[in-house]
Scaffold this active site. Structure first.
Site, PDB file in Angstrom:
ATOM      1  N   CYS A  86       0.834  -1.207   0.000  1.00  0.00           N
ATOM      2  CA  CYS A  86       0.000   0.000   0.000  1.00  0.00           C
ATOM      3  C   CYS A  86       0.871   1.260   0.000  1.00  0.00           C
ATOM      4  O   CYS A  86       1.533   1.532  -0.977  1.00  0.00           O
ATOM      5  CB  CYS A  86      -0.981  -0.044   1.180  1.00  0.00           C
ATOM      6  SG  CYS A  86      -2.338   1.131   1.002  1.00  0.00           S
ATOM      7  N   HIS A 203      -3.516  -5.593   1.012  1.00  0.00           N
ATOM      8  CA  HIS A 203      -2.902  -5.803   2.334  1.00  0.00           C
ATOM      9  C   HIS A 203      -2.901  -7.278   2.740  1.00  0.00           C
ATOM     10  O   HIS A 203      -3.851  -7.723   3.393  1.00  0.00           O
ATOM     11  CB  HIS A 203      -3.703  -5.028   3.386  1.00  0.00           C
ATOM     12  CG  HIS A 203      -3.498  -3.556   3.357  1.00  0.00           C
ATOM     13  ND1 HIS A 203      -2.494  -2.934   4.061  1.00  0.00           N
ATOM     14  CD2 HIS A 203      -4.167  -2.569   2.703  1.00  0.00           C
ATOM     15  CE1 HIS A 203      -2.544  -1.624   3.847  1.00  0.00           C
ATOM     16  NE2 HIS A 203      -3.549  -1.380   3.025  1.00  0.00           N
ATOM     17  N   GLU A 205      -1.272  -8.607   5.113  1.00  0.00           N
ATOM     18  CA  GLU A 205      -1.192  -8.736   6.582  1.00  0.00           C
ATOM     19  C   GLU A 205      -2.573  -8.654   7.226  1.00  0.00           C
ATOM     20  O   GLU A 205      -2.736  -8.973   8.382  1.00  0.00           O
ATOM     21  CB  GLU A 205      -0.242  -7.669   7.156  1.00  0.00           C
ATOM     22  CG  GLU A 205      -0.817  -6.269   7.322  1.00  0.00           C
ATOM     23  CD  GLU A 205      -0.894  -5.481   6.018  1.00  0.00           C
ATOM     24  OE1 GLU A 205      -0.654  -6.065   4.942  1.00  0.00           O
ATOM     25  OE2 GLU A 205      -1.230  -4.285   6.084  1.00  0.00           O
TER      26      GLU A 205
END
Lengths: 235, 92
Positions: A86, A203, A205
């Site tokens: 990002c 993302h 994560e």
């Protein structure tokens, strides 16, 4: 295997990355403050999501002048693994480690939603545990994720096979309707020519634990861990 | 040293889609400004600096544009440099 997570003022996904690395992956993590130059022997440096320096001037424009980025650039130039997620992708483009730029979403909206990614490259350290053509479901969360490069650069990126992820439908079809932000060629993530620097808007994560709605992101972290274990054992 | 004011204007290149400009255009048209063909949204940056002369000031500002103020992948940049009267500035 040691991961480094860079923390700029305004970064917000650093702890999410740290949680996945330490608690889910069981690997070591070091948080690297933007004013430090020492990468503390990390094998993979993550530039996480957020709004480094408040996104002032342009997303990622000011982060690249941080002391830590001098070390990150040198590390990347020597083949070190640098993974921008990002805002980290925006920083890598501003730094020149990756080609192109990320501009405002064509819809003029901040988009925060799950998207599907078609995996174009499964031969990278980041994607070693995947198959080419696999489809991942990973969330995006950005206002400026619209990938742009001039025609010559774009054609170079495609010829070199630098596109790693494209926005697609759940069945893997890469079509304009699956593009959440106007990115050219539905590009969601690219690597440099050497394959050690990856930038991606989604993302991973945020989808690395079943409790949080998905584990597809963990496949990328596991790929890095498994690949690096092999490298470290071999050396 | 002389004081200068540089006015820097940064706009997206014509080949780059400008969704902000498109949205503003559609807003203007809804307000009845149907004659509006195109709107491009950019940034206006004022930089006050001191330099030996105007040529030196222009060289420095040009370098600032190249290194930070614009991203040349997506943006065009132009600027003007004007000499500032220090005494007038101080009396205001």
């Amino acid at each position: 295997m040691k991961f480094g997570v860079v923390v700029f003022p305004g970064t917000w996904s650093d702890r999410d990355c740290g949680q996945v690395i330490e608690q889910v992956l069981g690997a070591e993590v070091r948080f690297l403050w933007h004013k430090d130059r020492d990468l503390q022997g990390c094998d993979c440096v993550i530039l996480p999501g957020g709004f480094s320096y408040g996104d002032h001037l342009r997303c990622g424009a000011l982060a690249r002048f941080s002391p830590v980025m001098e070390s990150v650039v040198t590390f990347a130039e020597h083949g070190g693994l640098v993974w921008g997620i990002c805002n980290g992708f925006q920083v890598l483009c501003e730094t020149g480690l990756l080609p192109g730029a990320l501009i405002r979403n064509d819809v003029c909206e901040f988009r925060c939603e799950p998207v599907h990614l078609f995996v174009e490259r499964a031969d990278l350290i980041y994607t070693a545990n995947l198959d080419r053509g696999a489809v991942l479901e990973v969330p995006i969360s950005h206002g400026e994720g619209n990938y742009f490069a001039d025609a010559a650069t774009l054609s170079q990126i495609e010829q070199n096979g630098q596109v790693v992820f494209r926005y697609c439908q759940p069945d893997g079809l890469v079509v304009p309707a699956a593009n959440p932000n106007g990115s050219l060629h539905n590009i969601a993530g690219i690597v440099n020519e050497a394959g050690n620097v990856l930038g991606m808007m989604p993302h991973p994560e945020r989808c690395a634990e079943a409790e949080l709605g998905g584990e597809d992101g963990l496949k990328l972290f596991n790929s890095v861990l498994d690949s690096m274990r092999e490298v470290l054992v071999a050396s | 040293m002389v004081n200068y004011l540089a006015t820097v204007v940064v706009t997206l290149k014509q080949v780059v889609n400008d969704p902000q400009g498109l949205t503003v255009r559609s807003g203007l048209r809804q307000l009845g400004f149907e004659e509006v063909d195109e709107v491009r949204v950019g940034k206006h940056i004022e930089v006050r600096l001191s330099a030996e002369n105007e040529k030196a000031a222009r060289a420095r500002v040009s370098e600032m544009c190249r290194k930070l103020l614009a991203n040349h992948v997506i943006e065009d940049v132009r600027f003007q440099v004007e000499q500032q009267d220090a005494q007038v500035g101080a009396s205001r």
